[in-house]
Design a protein around this motif. Structure first.
Motif, PDB file in Angstrom:
ATOM      1  N   SER A   1      -4.623 -41.358 -96.246  1.00  0.00           N
ATOM      2  CA  SER A   1      -4.723 -41.266 -94.796  1.00  0.00           C
ATOM      3  C   SER A   1      -6.069 -40.638 -94.446  1.00  0.00           C
ATOM      4  CB  SER A   1      -3.551 -40.444 -94.258  1.00  0.00           C
ATOM      5  OG  SER A   1      -3.535 -40.424 -92.838  1.00  0.00           O
ATOM      6  N   ASN A   2      -6.202 -40.188 -93.213  1.00  0.00           N
ATOM      7  CA  ASN A   2      -7.398 -39.443 -92.812  1.00  0.00           C
ATOM      8  C   ASN A   2      -7.027 -38.519 -91.665  1.00  0.00           C
ATOM      9  OD1 ASN A   2      -7.734 -40.910 -90.245  1.00  0.00           O
ATOM     10  ND2 ASN A   2      -8.352 -42.632 -91.551  1.00  0.00           N
ATOM     11  N   ALA A   3      -7.957 -37.670 -91.265  1.00  0.00           N
ATOM     12  CA  ALA A   3      -7.649 -36.651 -90.258  1.00  0.00           C
ATOM     13  C   ALA A   3      -7.206 -37.271 -88.939  1.00  0.00           C
ATOM     14  CB  ALA A   3      -8.882 -35.765 -90.039  1.00  0.00           C
ATOM     15  N   GLU A   4      -7.782 -38.429 -88.582  1.00  0.00           N
ATOM     16  CA  GLU A   4      -7.480 -39.043 -87.286  1.00  0.00           C
ATOM     17  C   GLU A   4      -6.052 -39.558 -87.205  1.00  0.00           C
ATOM     18  OE1 GLU A   4     -10.279 -39.587 -89.039  1.00  0.00           O
ATOM     19  OE2 GLU A   4     -11.504 -38.340 -87.703  1.00  0.00           O
ATOM     20  N   ILE A   5      -5.500 -40.042 -88.298  1.00  0.00           N
ATOM     21  CA  ILE A   5      -4.151 -40.619 -88.252  1.00  0.00           C
ATOM     22  C   ILE A   5      -3.147 -39.801 -89.057  1.00  0.00           C
ATOM     23  CG2 ILE A   5      -5.027 -42.953 -87.882  1.00  0.00           C
ATOM     24  CD1 ILE A   5      -4.403 -43.516 -90.868  1.00  0.00           C
ATOM     25  N   LEU A   6      -3.535 -38.565 -89.444  1.00  0.00           N
ATOM     26  CA  LEU A   6      -2.648 -37.757 -90.274  1.00  0.00           C
ATOM     27  C   LEU A   6      -1.317 -37.483 -89.586  1.00  0.00           C
ATOM     28  CD1 LEU A   6      -2.093 -36.099 -92.806  1.00  0.00           C
ATOM     29  CD2 LEU A   6      -3.334 -34.191 -91.759  1.00  0.00           C
ATOM     30  N   GLN A   7      -1.344 -37.162 -88.298  1.00  0.00           N
ATOM     31  CA  GLN A   7      -0.106 -36.890 -87.576  1.00  0.00           C
ATOM     32  C   GLN A   7       0.848 -38.080 -87.656  1.00  0.00           C
ATOM     33  OE1 GLN A   7       0.839 -33.911 -85.254  1.00  0.00           O
ATOM     34  NE2 GLN A   7       2.659 -34.920 -86.073  1.00  0.00           N
ATOM     35  N   GLN A   8       0.322 -39.288 -87.412  1.00  0.00           N
ATOM     36  CA  GLN A   8       1.170 -40.480 -87.449  1.00  0.00           C
ATOM     37  C   GLN A   8       1.688 -40.747 -88.856  1.00  0.00           C
ATOM     38  OE1 GLN A   8       2.142 -42.430 -84.678  1.00  0.00           O
ATOM     39  NE2 GLN A   8       3.596 -43.025 -86.265  1.00  0.00           N
ATOM     40  N   THR A   9       0.827 -40.538 -89.862  1.00  0.00           N
ATOM     41  CA  THR A   9       1.255 -40.730 -91.243  1.00  0.00           C
ATOM     42  C   THR A   9       2.424 -39.823 -91.588  1.00  0.00           C
ATOM     43  OG1 THR A   9      -1.000 -41.327 -91.907  1.00  0.00           O
ATOM     44  CG2 THR A   9       0.515 -40.669 -93.652  1.00  0.00           C
ATOM     45  N   LEU A  10       2.321 -38.555 -91.218  1.00  0.00           N
ATOM     46  CA  LEU A  10       3.384 -37.595 -91.516  1.00  0.00           C
ATOM     47  C   LEU A  10       4.643 -37.891 -90.708  1.00  0.00           C
ATOM     48  CD1 LEU A  10       1.242 -34.335 -91.713  1.00  0.00           C
ATOM     49  CD2 LEU A  10       2.237 -35.615 -93.613  1.00  0.00           C
ATOM     50  N   ASP A  11       4.475 -38.279 -89.448  1.00  0.00           N
ATOM     51  CA  ASP A  11       5.640 -38.637 -88.624  1.00  0.00           C
ATOM     52  C   ASP A  11       6.392 -39.817 -89.233  1.00  0.00           C
ATOM     53  OD1 ASP A  11       5.163 -36.641 -86.766  1.00  0.00           O
ATOM     54  OD2 ASP A  11       4.102 -37.942 -85.360  1.00  0.00           O
ATOM     55  N   ASP A  12       5.636 -40.797 -89.743  1.00  0.00           N
ATOM     56  CA  ASP A  12       6.268 -41.968 -90.365  1.00  0.00           C
ATOM     57  C   ASP A  12       7.032 -41.570 -91.632  1.00  0.00           C
ATOM     58  OD1 ASP A  12       5.217 -43.571 -88.396  1.00  0.00           O
ATOM     59  OD2 ASP A  12       3.555 -44.340 -89.608  1.00  0.00           O
ATOM     60  N   LEU A  13       6.473 -40.656 -92.409  1.00  0.00           N
ATOM     61  CA  LEU A  13       7.157 -40.202 -93.620  1.00  0.00           C
ATOM     62  C   LEU A  13       8.432 -39.434 -93.276  1.00  0.00           C
ATOM     63  CD1 LEU A  13       4.247 -39.057 -95.965  1.00  0.00           C
ATOM     64  CD2 LEU A  13       5.971 -40.785 -96.479  1.00  0.00           C
ATOM     65  N   VAL A  14       8.347 -38.579 -92.278  1.00  0.00           N
ATOM     66  CA  VAL A  14       9.539 -37.833 -91.855  1.00  0.00           C
ATOM     67  C   VAL A  14      10.632 -38.799 -91.402  1.00  0.00           C
ATOM     68  CG1 VAL A  14      10.454 -36.232 -90.131  1.00  0.00           C
ATOM     69  CG2 VAL A  14       8.290 -35.732 -91.273  1.00  0.00           C
ATOM     70  N   ALA A  15      10.237 -39.829 -90.649  1.00  0.00           N
ATOM     71  CA  ALA A  15      11.205 -40.829 -90.194  1.00  0.00           C
ATOM     72  C   ALA A  15      11.796 -41.587 -91.375  1.00  0.00           C
ATOM     73  CB  ALA A  15      10.532 -41.795 -89.221  1.00  0.00           C
ATOM     74  N   ALA A  16      10.967 -41.907 -92.375  1.00  0.00           N
ATOM     75  CA  ALA A  16      11.458 -42.610 -93.559  1.00  0.00           C
ATOM     76  C   ALA A  16      12.426 -41.753 -94.356  1.00  0.00           C
ATOM     77  CB  ALA A  16      10.278 -43.023 -94.445  1.00  0.00           C
ATOM     78  N   ASN A  17      12.298 -40.440 -94.230  1.00  0.00           N
ATOM     79  CA  ASN A  17      13.225 -39.527 -94.900  1.00  0.00           C
ATOM     80  C   ASN A  17      14.538 -39.360 -94.141  1.00  0.00           C
ATOM     81  OD1 ASN A  17      11.320 -39.048 -96.890  1.00  0.00           O
ATOM     82  ND2 ASN A  17      10.584 -37.138 -95.989  1.00  0.00           N
ATOM     83  N   GLY A  18      14.658 -40.059 -93.012  1.00  0.00           N
ATOM     84  CA  GLY A  18      15.879 -39.959 -92.226  1.00  0.00           C
ATOM     85  C   GLY A  18      15.778 -39.020 -91.044  1.00  0.00           C
ATOM     86  N   GLY A  19      14.544 -38.601 -90.745  1.00  0.00           N
ATOM     87  CA  GLY A  19      14.365 -37.700 -89.610  1.00  0.00           C
ATOM     88  C   GLY A  19      14.928 -36.318 -89.917  1.00  0.00           C
ATOM     89  N   GLY A  20      15.581 -35.732 -88.927  1.00  0.00           N
ATOM     90  CA  GLY A  20      16.159 -34.411 -89.126  1.00  0.00           C
ATOM     91  C   GLY A  20      15.137 -33.305 -88.977  1.00  0.00           C
TER      92      GLY A  20
END
Length: 223
Positions: free
Chosen positions: A64-83
């Motif tokens: 990833s990179n600094a500009e899209i890091l937030q979205q990358t992490l949000d997508d991973l959290v969602a893939a983990n089932g949220g919570g």
């Protein structure tokens, strides 16, 4: 602060070894203990080595990179089932402008017991790695007041953000840098954790089971 019984303990060891006690102990040359066997590696080559090793330790690697890091992490959290999410109190979360819904932070003011409860309740932990070791797919993280050990081991999913400048070849490189920081008078954490992917065990019938006594899944995000 003194160590009770130190002299008698060390004298006893020396006598069992059949020699006089050694008082002038020299620190080992950490670089010489394990010289680079790969020659001179570029940053990109270290990244490729890290990615290859992570395949064998069941760890997802996302660039990833600094500009899209937030979205990358949000997508991973969602893939983990949220919570719920728990993060360390690392200043880099603010530097990169990261914020998460339904999140708590490991913070000294909350106290040990409350931080452990937060970690137990979290579905995903997100931290910044202090170092990443390409040869073994390992992240190195200190235990500090803003980042306790339970943060890395109690949540069901684990995400480590790795700045590419913190990738090095192997553990002796990290140890040498830690030693340099100590010699410079810097205070380090109470323990240094070397984490290589999700927990796993092959104790029973030599069959590998992932997620036995810690995170079920681990992911590294390279920025």
């Amino acid at each position: 602060m003194t160590v009770s019984g130190k002299d008698s303990f060390l004298n006893h060891i020396a006598s069992k070894l059949g020699r006089e006690r050694i008082y002038d102990v020299q620190r080992p040359d950490l670089q010489a203990l394990a010289p680079d066997s790969y020659g001179s590696l570029t940053a990109d080559e270290l990244i490729e080595m890290l990615k290859e090793q992570c395949f064998f330790i069941h760890t997802q690697v996302i660039e990833s990179n600094a500009e899209i890091l937030q979205q990358t992490l949000d997508d991973l959290v969602a893939a983990n089932g949220g919570g719920s999410v728990i993060t360390s109190g690392d200043a880099r979360f603010a530097e990169y402008g990261l914020e998460f819904a339904n999140a708590s932070v490991w913070e000294e003011a909350a106290g040990r017991e409350q931080n452990i409860l937060r970690s137990e309740a979290a579905n995903t932990a997100i931290v910044f790695a202090d170092y990443a070791l390409a040869e073994s797919g390992t992240v190195v993280v200190e235990s500090r007041p803003d980042q306790g050990r339970a943060l890395h081991f109690l949540p069901a999913h684990y995400i480590a953000v790795i700045e590419k400048k913190r990738i090095m070849l192997r553990s002796t490189r990290a140890a040498a840098d830690l030693n340099r920081r100590i010699q410079a008078g810097e205070l380090l954490g109470s323990s240094i954790n070397f984490i290589s992917g999700p927990s796993n065990s092959a104790d029973i019938e030599m069959k590998l089971v992932v997620g036995v006594h810690g995170p079920l899944r681990a992911a590294y995000v390279l920025i």
